[in-house]
Design an enzyme around this catalytic site. Structure first.
Site, PDB file in Angstrom:
ATOM      1  N   LEU A 210       0.846  -1.202   0.000  1.00 29.05           N
ATOM      2  CA  LEU A 210       0.000   0.000   0.000  1.00 29.05           C
ATOM      3  C   LEU A 210       0.878   1.248   0.000  1.00 29.05           C
ATOM      4  CD1 LEU A 210      -2.253  -1.220   2.965  1.00 29.05           C
ATOM      5  CD2 LEU A 210      -2.477  -1.847   0.578  1.00 29.05           C
ATOM      6  N   ASP A 211       1.354   1.640  -1.156  1.00 31.91           N
ATOM      7  CA  ASP A 211       2.387   2.674  -1.227  1.00 31.91           C
ATOM      8  C   ASP A 211       1.833   3.974  -1.797  1.00 31.91           C
ATOM      9  OD1 ASP A 211       4.902   3.727  -0.922  1.00 31.91           O
ATOM     10  OD2 ASP A 211       5.728   2.834  -2.744  1.00 31.91           O
ATOM     11  N   GLY A 212       2.344   5.110  -1.292  1.00 33.41           N
ATOM     12  CA  GLY A 212       2.044   6.401  -1.872  1.00 33.41           C
ATOM     13  C   GLY A 212       1.134   7.303  -1.065  1.00 33.41           C
TER      14      GLY A 212
END
Length: 325
Positions: A103-105
């Site tokens: 779950l990046d950003g």
């Protein structure tokens, strides 16, 4: 009041989530932009989460702040509502059984909009709720979510406290819904370093849902893929030392039985999704991803909605899995 309005913009929308079109200018999103001068934690009311503030490096506000959630501001997962129809562009027989997600950003999503990192993570929890519901309705059997790596402790203390507080809140809010929907919760990683209140809540969630089988939700917290393999080797070495097995008995199957994903029926993901355009695994499920199909999305996690999820699944279904052949 400012923070309340921003939360409403993030959470108060239909349960079925469709992300913005790719051509949409992020700066045009209402109530989430052009507010950098307004303190996002300016509304101290009910249910406060207090977080210590890092004095030097944190981009979260310079004073000790409270995040305030009220019941109307949080859109819970409604599994009792009419199920989302299965997408016509997908084939049920080709759906992956186990999907892993990095779950990046969240922080970059907030920075682009002139918001605090805190609001990026809050927006990320909304995307997560919708992702879980879509997975549930489309027949995914297992989800492994990389929520917090063992390297993330090096982030500013205020940010770590924020993440722990949000994690605890989401589990508290959703546990009843997840249990009633037949979803099982497991935690992989070293939970002993987490706050005691969160450890107790995790234990409750695991025990409450252990008999469920509709969807297995594995959350990787304080997790390291390298350490996962190391601890498996240590366990096997102890069995050799104790005379329970011989060195020549060691094989990949034996190692796999000692990895933390052994708790699920489908220990090796069929598909890995990573958001925000990063093209690396970041020490996540290193053994388990040996033959996993990889999908890298340029969307930041809070923007990863139904359209992006369909794109990832469609890409997966068009591939031929060869397993080294």
């Amino acid at each position: 009041m400012a923070f309340s309005l921003q939360l409403q913009s993030i959470f108060l929308s239909p349960t079925r989530f469709c992300s913005q079109s790719k051509s949409t200018n992020p700066q045009s999103i209402p109530n989430l932009t052009k507010r950098p001068s307004i303190h996002p934690f300016a509304r101290p009311s009910i249910h406060p989460f207090a977080y210590a503030q890092n004095n030097a490096t944190s981009n979260i506000e310079a004073a000790k702040s409270s995040i305030n959630f009220s019941a109307e501001e949080v859109s819970l997962i409604d599994f009792s509502a009419e199920e989302v129809s299965f997408p016509s562009e997908l084939r049920r027989e080709l759906m992956p059984k186990h999907i892993a997600v990095i779950l990046d950003g969240n922080r970059r999503w907030a920075k682009k909009r002139g918001l605090s990192a805190a609001l990026g993570y809050v927006a990320g929890t909304r995307a997560l709720r919708n992702f879980v519901k879509l997975s549930y309705n489309w027949g995914i059997r297992a989800l492994t979510l990389f929520a917090f790596s063992s390297e993330n402790w090096s982030r500013p203390k205020a940010e770590v406290d924020l993440l722990m507080g949000l994690f605890e809140k989401v589990v508290k809010d959703e546990l009843g819904n997840l249990a009633r929907a037949g979803i099982r919760i497991s935690i992989i990683g070293d939970s002993s370093k987490l706050p005691k209140s969160l450890q107790d809540l995790i234990d409750k969630a695991v025990m409450t849902t252990k008999a469920n089988s509709r969807l297995h939700l594995l959350v990787a917290v304080n997790y390291s893929g390298q350490y996962d393999v190391v601890q498996a080797c240590q366990t096997i070495a102890q069995k050799v030392k104790d005379g329970n097995i011989q060195p020549e008995d060691i094989n990949s199957f034996l190692v796999e039985q000692e990895l933390q994903t052994k708790c699920t029926e489908f220990p090796n993901p069929d598909l890995l999704i990573r958001t925000s355009g990063e093209l690396r695994l970041s020490n996540f499920l290193l053994w388990q991803l040996a033959y996993t199909e990889l999908f890298f999305s340029h969307s930041q996690w809070p923007d990863f909605g139904e359209a992006e999820y369909l794109e990832a699944l469609s890409s997966f279904q068009q591939r031929q899995r060869r397993y080294g052949l």
